[in-house]
Design a protein around this motif. Structure first.
Motif, PDB file in Angstrom:
ATOM      1  N   ARG A   1       4.027  16.967 -10.685  1.00  0.00           N
ATOM      2  CA  ARG A   1       4.133  15.500 -10.629  1.00  0.00           C
ATOM      3  C   ARG A   1       3.210  14.853 -11.658  1.00  0.00           C
ATOM      4  NH1 ARG A   1       3.466  14.772  -5.378  1.00  0.00           N
ATOM      5  NH2 ARG A   1       1.331  14.077  -5.303  1.00  0.00           N
TER       6      ARG A   1
ATOM      7  N   THR B   1       0.847  -1.183   0.000  1.00  0.00           N
ATOM      8  CA  THR B   1       0.000   0.000   0.000  1.00  0.00           C
ATOM      9  C   THR B   1       0.898   1.254   0.000  1.00  0.00           C
ATOM     10  OG1 THR B   1      -1.844   1.071   1.127  1.00  0.00           O
ATOM     11  CG2 THR B   1      -0.199   0.063   2.537  1.00  0.00           C
ATOM     12  N   GLY B   2       0.391   2.327  -0.584  1.00  0.00           N
ATOM     13  CA  GLY B   2       1.115   3.603  -0.532  1.00  0.00           C
ATOM     14  C   GLY B   2       2.335   3.702  -1.440  1.00  0.00           C
TER      15      GLY B   2
ATOM     16  N   ASN C   1       8.909   3.807  -8.201  1.00  0.00           N
ATOM     17  CA  ASN C   1       8.406   5.128  -7.826  1.00  0.00           C
ATOM     18  C   ASN C   1       9.021   5.588  -6.508  1.00  0.00           C
ATOM     19  OD1 ASN C   1       6.741   7.425  -8.014  1.00  0.00           O
ATOM     20  ND2 ASN C   1       5.215   6.473  -6.679  1.00  0.00           N
TER      21      ASN C   1
ATOM     22  N   PRO D   1      10.857   9.894 -10.585  1.00  0.00           N
ATOM     23  CA  PRO D   1      11.484  10.694  -9.529  1.00  0.00           C
ATOM     24  C   PRO D   1      10.468  11.098  -8.461  1.00  0.00           C
ATOM     25  CG  PRO D   1      10.991  12.083 -11.403  1.00  0.00           C
ATOM     26  CD  PRO D   1      10.563  10.695 -11.785  1.00  0.00           C
TER      27      PRO D   1
ATOM     28  N   GLU E   1       8.567  13.961  -6.755  1.00  0.00           N
ATOM     29  CA  GLU E   1       8.191  15.336  -7.129  1.00  0.00           C
ATOM     30  C   GLU E   1       7.090  15.786  -6.174  1.00  0.00           C
ATOM     31  OE1 GLU E   1       9.080  18.020  -9.291  1.00  0.00           O
ATOM     32  OE2 GLU E   1       7.619  18.711  -7.820  1.00  0.00           O
TER      33      GLU E   1
ATOM     34  N   ASP F   1      -9.384   7.564  -3.810  1.00  0.00           N
ATOM     35  CA  ASP F   1      -8.759   7.049  -5.036  1.00  0.00           C
ATOM     36  C   ASP F   1      -9.770   7.041  -6.178  1.00  0.00           C
ATOM     37  OD1 ASP F   1      -6.531   6.637  -3.508  1.00  0.00           O
ATOM     38  OD2 ASP F   1      -6.356   4.491  -3.915  1.00  0.00           O
TER      39      ASP F   1
ATOM     40  N   GLY G   1       2.220   4.210  -4.749  1.00  0.00           N
ATOM     41  CA  GLY G   1       1.987   5.129  -5.863  1.00  0.00           C
ATOM     42  C   GLY G   1       1.073   4.590  -6.949  1.00  0.00           C
ATOM     43  N   LYS G   2       0.257   3.583  -6.635  1.00  0.00           N
ATOM     44  CA  LYS G   2      -0.660   3.027  -7.643  1.00  0.00           C
ATOM     45  C   LYS G   2      -1.609   4.089  -8.184  1.00  0.00           C
ATOM     46  CE  LYS G   2      -2.416  -0.047  -4.884  1.00  0.00           C
ATOM     47  NZ  LYS G   2      -1.553   0.236  -3.727  1.00  0.00           N
ATOM     48  N   THR G   3      -2.177   4.904  -7.265  1.00  0.00           N
ATOM     49  CA  THR G   3      -3.139   5.908  -7.729  1.00  0.00           C
ATOM     50  C   THR G   3      -2.443   6.981  -8.556  1.00  0.00           C
ATOM     51  OG1 THR G   3      -4.492   5.501  -5.777  1.00  0.00           O
ATOM     52  CG2 THR G   3      -4.948   7.512  -6.994  1.00  0.00           C
ATOM     53  N   GLU G   4      -1.274   7.429  -8.094  1.00  0.00           N
ATOM     54  CA  GLU G   4      -0.533   8.450  -8.859  1.00  0.00           C
ATOM     55  C   GLU G   4      -0.246   7.955 -10.268  1.00  0.00           C
ATOM     56  OE1 GLU G   4       0.583  11.593  -7.879  1.00  0.00           O
ATOM     57  OE2 GLU G   4      -0.572  11.387  -6.041  1.00  0.00           O
TER      58      GLU G   4
END
Ligand SMILES: Nc1ncnc2c1ncn2[C@@H]1O[C@H](COP(=O)(O)OP(=O)(O)OP(=O)(O)O)[C@@H](O)[C@H]1O
Ligand SMILES: [Mg+2]
Length: 223
Positions: free
Chosen positions: A209, A11-12, A171, A201, A203, A50, A14-17
């Motif tokens: 980002r 979890t956390g 990520n 990177p 950001e 999300d 960066g899947k959503t990003e």
């Protein structure tokens, strides 16, 4: 069904990003792609979830209950959070929503929750969902120390289920360099035979980002 399921090594990561950047980037370049978050947990009133972010990236053209049929309050695995609310998540309902989104659009991106073997229903994990959808899987992983093991384990679990691995995205959710970073992509490729498609990177500025991730990811990720 045409598209991609986005999982993570945790979890956390960066899947959503990554998902939001891909959906917005593909749409900006003319691909009619829908987005889905089959179940989300830890939803906080007043904060974009999300599913809200994915739906916005996909142009807000589909009803929220199709994009995310299960929205749960407790910050726990979806199957566990659902049990606490007296809800049982149905794989059939999730598949019906995915099929409807696929009918409406040319492609579908599905964001998992946590990692691949997180329980979605009392009987099925996100790996079972990926098998049922028949979608290739993109693995989002940390760039730093620990990622070789987590990523190789995830790729092995995908392979044993006959799932196609679209690739790995590394990520950086936190700032600061880690001495393992220059070596991790090559080690992941050597151990798991899966390509590292992007090495993103850190950001901190969300607007910069979003643009940067889309520029890096859209040419690199295919399905
Ligand atoms: N490249 C990056 N640079 C800076 N911050 C990032 C980057 N990628 C992700 N983040 C931040 O890290 C946090 C976690 O990212 P994100 O929500 O995409 O993770 P996730 O894998 O979708 O988590 P979940 O399992 O809860 O769905 C967010 O606060 C996000 O803004
Ligand atoms: Mg997420």
């Amino acid at each position: 069904m045409r598209g991609l399921l986005v999982t993570g090594t945790d979890t956390g990561v960066g899947k959503t990003e990554v998902s939001v950047a891909l959906v917005a980037g593909w749409r900006a370049r003319g691909l009619d792609v829908a987005a889905m978050k089959p179940a989300q947990s830890g939803v906080v009133a007043g904060e974009p979830s999300d599913a809200d972010r994915l739906r916005r990236a996909a142009g807000e053209v589909d009803p929220p209950e199709l994009v995310c049929p299960y929205s749960l309050r407790a910050p726990l695995a979806p199957a566990v959070a659902a049990r606490l609310e007296g809800v049982e998540i149905s794989l059939e309902r999730v598949l019906a929503c995915a099929a409807e989104l696929s009918r409406r659009h040319a492609a579908l991106l599905v964001e998992g929750a946590g990692g691949l073997l997180v329980p979605l229903t009392p009987r099925e994990t996100y790996a079972d969902l990926a098998v049922a959808l028949g979608l290739p899987v993109l693995v989002v992983a940390r760039a730093g120390l620990g990622t070789v093991n987590h990523t190789a384990l995830t790729c092995e679990a995908l392979r044993t289920r006959g799932l196609a691995v679209a690739g790995v995205v590394l990520n950086r959710t936190s700032a600061g360099a880690d001495p393992s970073e220059p070596w991790n992509a090559a080690e992941i490729e050597r151990l798991s035979g899966v390509r590292v498609l992007a090495d993103l990177p850190h950001e901190p500025d969300p607007v910069r980002r979003a643009a940067l991730l889309a520029d890096r990811l859209v040419p690199a990720v295919q399905f």
